[in-house]
Enzyme design. Structure first.
Site, mmCIF file in Angstrom:
data_model
loop_
_atom_site.group_PDB
_atom_site.id
_atom_site.type_symbol
_atom_site.label_atom_id
_atom_site.label_comp_id
_atom_site.label_asym_id
_atom_site.label_seq_id
_atom_site.Cartn_x
_atom_site.Cartn_y
_atom_site.Cartn_z
ATOM 1 N N CYS A 80 5.876 -0.335 7.215
ATOM 2 C CA CYS A 80 5.130 1.093 6.355
ATOM 3 C C CYS A 80 6.523 1.352 5.667
ATOM 4 O O CYS A 80 7.547 1.433 6.147
ATOM 5 C CB CYS A 80 5.005 2.131 7.174
ATOM 6 S SG CYS A 80 4.432 3.670 6.473
ATOM 7 N N LEU A 81 6.362 1.601 4.223
ATOM 8 C CA LEU A 81 7.508 1.975 3.383
ATOM 9 C C LEU A 81 8.050 3.230 3.757
ATOM 10 O O LEU A 81 9.220 3.558 3.793
ATOM 11 C CB LEU A 81 7.100 2.080 2.221
ATOM 12 C CG LEU A 81 6.601 0.932 1.372
ATOM 13 C CD1 LEU A 81 6.064 1.166 0.047
ATOM 14 C CD2 LEU A 81 7.685 -0.200 1.277
ATOM 15 N N GLN A 108 3.416 9.970 0.715
ATOM 16 C CA GLN A 108 4.536 9.121 1.018
ATOM 17 C C GLN A 108 5.502 9.403 -0.202
ATOM 18 O O GLN A 108 6.565 9.186 -0.040
ATOM 19 C CB GLN A 108 4.384 7.958 1.193
ATOM 20 C CG GLN A 108 3.582 7.292 2.479
ATOM 21 C CD GLN A 108 3.368 5.868 2.354
ATOM 22 O OE1 GLN A 108 2.192 5.262 2.050
ATOM 23 N NE2 GLN A 108 4.193 5.236 3.119
ATOM 24 N N HIS A 133 -2.400 7.857 6.888
ATOM 25 C CA HIS A 133 -1.398 8.811 5.970
ATOM 26 C C HIS A 133 -1.895 9.924 5.531
ATOM 27 O O HIS A 133 -1.203 11.063 5.803
ATOM 28 C CB HIS A 133 -0.759 7.987 5.091
ATOM 29 C CG HIS A 133 0.375 6.995 5.240
ATOM 30 N ND1 HIS A 133 1.617 7.522 5.788
ATOM 31 C CD2 HIS A 133 0.507 5.624 5.163
ATOM 32 C CE1 HIS A 133 2.410 6.247 6.012
ATOM 33 N NE2 HIS A 133 1.573 5.246 5.627
ATOM 34 N N HIS A 149 -4.734 1.784 7.601
ATOM 35 C CA HIS A 149 -3.536 2.266 7.572
ATOM 36 C C HIS A 149 -3.013 3.311 6.861
ATOM 37 O O HIS A 149 -2.265 4.328 6.964
ATOM 38 C CB HIS A 149 -2.332 1.057 7.294
ATOM 39 C CG HIS A 149 -0.820 1.368 7.350
ATOM 40 N ND1 HIS A 149 0.072 0.999 8.225
ATOM 41 C CD2 HIS A 149 -0.219 2.288 6.516
ATOM 42 C CE1 HIS A 149 1.042 1.398 7.763
ATOM 43 N NE2 HIS A 149 1.051 2.212 6.814
ATOM 44 N N GLU A 150 -3.487 3.089 5.281
ATOM 45 C CA GLU A 150 -3.074 4.368 4.502
ATOM 46 C C GLU A 150 -4.040 5.196 4.637
ATOM 47 O O GLU A 150 -3.584 6.483 4.373
ATOM 48 C CB GLU A 150 -3.425 3.603 2.874
ATOM 49 C CG GLU A 150 -2.775 2.506 2.393
ATOM 50 C CD GLU A 150 -1.165 2.579 2.649
ATOM 51 O OE1 GLU A 150 -0.649 3.572 2.625
ATOM 52 O OE2 GLU A 150 -0.454 1.547 2.988
ATOM 53 N N GLY A 163 0.944 -1.149 0.170
ATOM 54 C CA GLY A 163 -0.030 -0.014 -0.099
ATOM 55 C C GLY A 163 0.856 1.237 -0.071
ATOM 56 O O GLY A 163 1.837 1.311 0.472
HETATM 57 NI NI NI Z 1 2.494 3.395 5.666
#
Ligand code: NI
Length: 188
Positions: free
Chosen positions: A113-114, A51, A159, A155-156, A46
């Site tokens: 998470c990236l 991000q 962000h 989660h996304e 995701g």
């Molecule tokens: Ni994330």
């Protein structure tokens, strides 16, 4: 298409609240294509636009990223030889998503998470929810989510409000996670 740079903690841009998308144009399509390419390359399941430094309410998710090296599998069950393709991509785009009816029922997933590389921790979230969102053409959809897709979407969504999964941890656990990340960076 292009791979974009993924911002990492403690970049302050990640704390920005993202703005609604109002124009469904080619620039939006390019952003989404780049987000998929960036996510598959990372690899991750995701990614939110913030991000890659774009403060718009755009998410991409694919719980089944293709393994680019996977060979079609040859087998001969059923009496004849045939091939099975490796896992198919299931790209999902959510624009201006809104969560509806989060369940009282919670589930725990070990999240990563990236933007917080190499750090994983259990986070508790509503087990199911509905999401209302727009697609690339601006058409509105509503869908019931459960399992990993419900978790990943929430989660996304965080962000978009400038929240990271480590913000759900206790202060002590968050500090430990950030210190571990610092150590890993210094070692790299
Ligand atoms: Ni994330």
């Amino acid at each position: 298409m292009a791979i974009r740079e993924i911002l990492e903690v403690p970049n302050p841009v990640l704390k920005q609240v993202s703005e609604p998308v109002t124009t469904f144009d080619d620039a939006l399509k390019t952003l989404v294509e780049d987000m998929f390419e960036t996510m598959y390359d990372a690899p991750g399941i995701g990614l939110a636009a913030i991000q890659v430094g774009v403060p718009l309410r755009v998410l991409v998710i694919d719980l089944q990223p293709d393994d680019p090296d996977a060979e079609p599998e040859v087998c001969n069950h059923g009496g004849h030889q045939h091939t099975h393709q490796p896992t198919k991509k299931e790209p999902r785009v959510f624009i201006n998503p809104v969560i509806l009816d989060p369940s009282d029922d919670l589930s725990v997933y070990q999240e990563g998470c990236l933007s917080v590389p190499e750090i994983y921790a259990d986070v508790e979230r509503p087990a199911t929810c509905r999401v209302r969102y727009q697609d690339l053409d601006g058409t509105e959809h509503e869908e019931a989510l459960e399992g990993l897709l419900a978790t990943c979407l929430q989660h996304e969504m965080d962000h978009l409000e400038g929240i990271l999964f480590i913000d759900h941890l206790s202060r002590l656990k968050r500090q430990m996670a950030l210190r571990k990340l610092e150590k890993l960076r210094r070692a790299a």
